[in-house]
Design an enzyme around this catalytic site. Structure first.
Site, PDB file in Angstrom:
ATOM      1  N   ASP A   8     -21.658  68.707  14.219  1.00  9.91           N
ATOM      2  CA  ASP A   8     -21.768  68.409  12.792  1.00  9.91           C
ATOM      3  C   ASP A   8     -22.527  69.553  12.130  1.00  9.91           C
ATOM      4  O   ASP A   8     -23.420  70.150  12.740  1.00  9.91           O
ATOM      5  CB  ASP A   8     -22.513  67.095  12.560  1.00  9.91           C
ATOM      6  CG  ASP A   8     -22.597  66.735  11.086  1.00  9.91           C
ATOM      7  OD1 ASP A   8     -21.605  66.204  10.552  1.00  9.91           O
ATOM      8  OD2 ASP A   8     -23.642  67.005  10.461  1.00  9.91           O
ATOM      9  N   GLU A  10     -24.481  70.686   8.305  1.00  6.43           N
ATOM     10  CA  GLU A  10     -24.913  70.402   6.943  1.00  6.43           C
ATOM     11  C   GLU A  10     -24.757  71.677   6.137  1.00  6.43           C
ATOM     12  O   GLU A  10     -24.992  72.781   6.662  1.00  6.43           O
ATOM     13  CB  GLU A  10     -26.365  69.911   6.903  1.00  6.43           C
ATOM     14  CG  GLU A  10     -26.626  68.657   7.725  1.00  6.43           C
ATOM     15  CD  GLU A  10     -25.827  67.454   7.261  1.00  6.43           C
ATOM     16  OE1 GLU A  10     -25.502  67.379   6.052  1.00  6.43           O
ATOM     17  OE2 GLU A  10     -25.520  66.586   8.102  1.00  6.43           O
ATOM     18  N   HIS A 145     -26.813  62.378   7.601  1.00  5.78           N
ATOM     19  CA  HIS A 145     -26.876  63.674   6.926  1.00  5.78           C
ATOM     20  C   HIS A 145     -27.902  64.620   7.542  1.00  5.78           C
ATOM     21  O   HIS A 145     -28.451  65.479   6.845  1.00  5.78           O
ATOM     22  CB  HIS A 145     -27.124  63.501   5.428  1.00  5.78           C
ATOM     23  CG  HIS A 145     -26.086  62.661   4.749  1.00  5.78           C
ATOM     24  ND1 HIS A 145     -24.758  63.022   4.707  1.00  5.78           N
ATOM     25  CD2 HIS A 145     -26.174  61.473   4.112  1.00  5.78           C
ATOM     26  CE1 HIS A 145     -24.079  62.098   4.060  1.00  5.78           C
ATOM     27  NE2 HIS A 145     -24.908  61.143   3.693  1.00  5.78           N
ATOM     28  N   ASP A 150     -26.030  63.192  13.294  1.00  2.00           N
ATOM     29  CA  ASP A 150     -24.629  62.882  13.004  1.00  2.00           C
ATOM     30  C   ASP A 150     -23.739  63.226  14.187  1.00  2.00           C
ATOM     31  O   ASP A 150     -22.780  62.504  14.492  1.00  2.00           O
ATOM     32  CB  ASP A 150     -24.162  63.636  11.761  1.00  2.00           C
ATOM     33  CG  ASP A 150     -24.674  63.002  10.472  1.00  2.00           C
ATOM     34  OD1 ASP A 150     -25.369  61.979  10.552  1.00  2.00           O
ATOM     35  OD2 ASP A 150     -24.380  63.547   9.389  1.00  2.00           O
TER      36      ASP A 150
END
Length: 237
Positions: A8, A10, A145, A150
């Protein structure tokens, strides 16, 4: 899959052509169990939008003190090896990573499985297939998040979906990795002339840029120059 990497990222926004990765998180899974993890902030060379800080809890000073993508991405690629990737809306994460790799002239062609696609196929009755909603449905703990959390939650979700819906030849095929297709053109760094001109415009108009001029690509530098010229005029008074 006997072994895979759940990943994942961000980012500063949703557009790979304009936004940047600020955090990468991943777990390496073998026979359903986590055997390794990777997490790193990434310095995007720009000010974080307020809504991103509010959403993720990631602070400006955390990314300012982090390594740039030139250091972080090779470390991630070494961690991931050639294993298939698992992600929730995997093409979003892969698109950002692929763009960074292409800009650095690194090979990054992978296959993967999208848990969002699986959720849409097998859980169409649910009102939402967002990762947080699915984790609530399956009682998977998550700090939403944040990249590593995640990635870990996505791994648990994948294993849960596999357990519930992965039996039978037709269904099992849905859980097999497929090539991730993302066409990306390399973006060259801003030229010396571009950076000098941009710095002069910033100084002349006493602007406080929300980006590091030295980290811009050609296209990014061109866009910033055009924006200043449109708003304030040229270097000539």
């Amino acid at each position: 899959m006997k072994e895979y990497v759940s990943v994942d990222v961000e980012t500063t926004g949703l557009a790979p052509k304009q936004d940047k990765i600020i955090e990468i998180g991943a777990v390496r899974v073998r026979d359903g169990q986590i055997v390794g993890s990777f997490t790193s902030f990434v310095n995007p060379g720009r000010i974080l939008p307020a809504h991103i800080t509010e959403l993720t809890g990631i602070l400006q000073e955390q990314v300012d003190e982090a390594e740039t993508m030139e250091s972080v991405l090779p470390a991630f690629l070494e961690f991931a090896g050639d294993l298939p990737l698992v992600g929730h809306r995997i093409l979003f994460d892969y698109g950002f990573l692929k763009r960074a790799a292409v800009n650095m002239r690194l090979d990054f062609e992978r296959s993967g499985v999208d848990t969002l696609k699986l959720s849409r196929q097998f859980l169409s009755e649910l009102p939402s297939r967002r990762l947080s909603a699915l984790c609530e449905h399956f009682e998977i703990p998550i700090q939403a998040h944040r990249a590593l959390e995640d990635a870990r939650a996505t791994h648990i979700l994948y294993e849960k979906l596999l357990e519930l819906y992965g039996t039978g030849p037709d269904r099992a095929k849905a859980f097999e990795p497929v090539p991730l297709i993302c066409k990306v053109k390399r973006e060259s760094p801003a030229t010396k002339a571009q950076k000098e001109r941009l710095k002069k415009l910033i100084s002349m108009h006493q602007l406080v840029p929300e980006y590091d001029v030295e980290m811009l690509t050609k296209n990014e530098a061109s866009r910033q120059i055009d924006r200043i010229l449109a708003a304030y005029g040229s270097l000539q008074k």
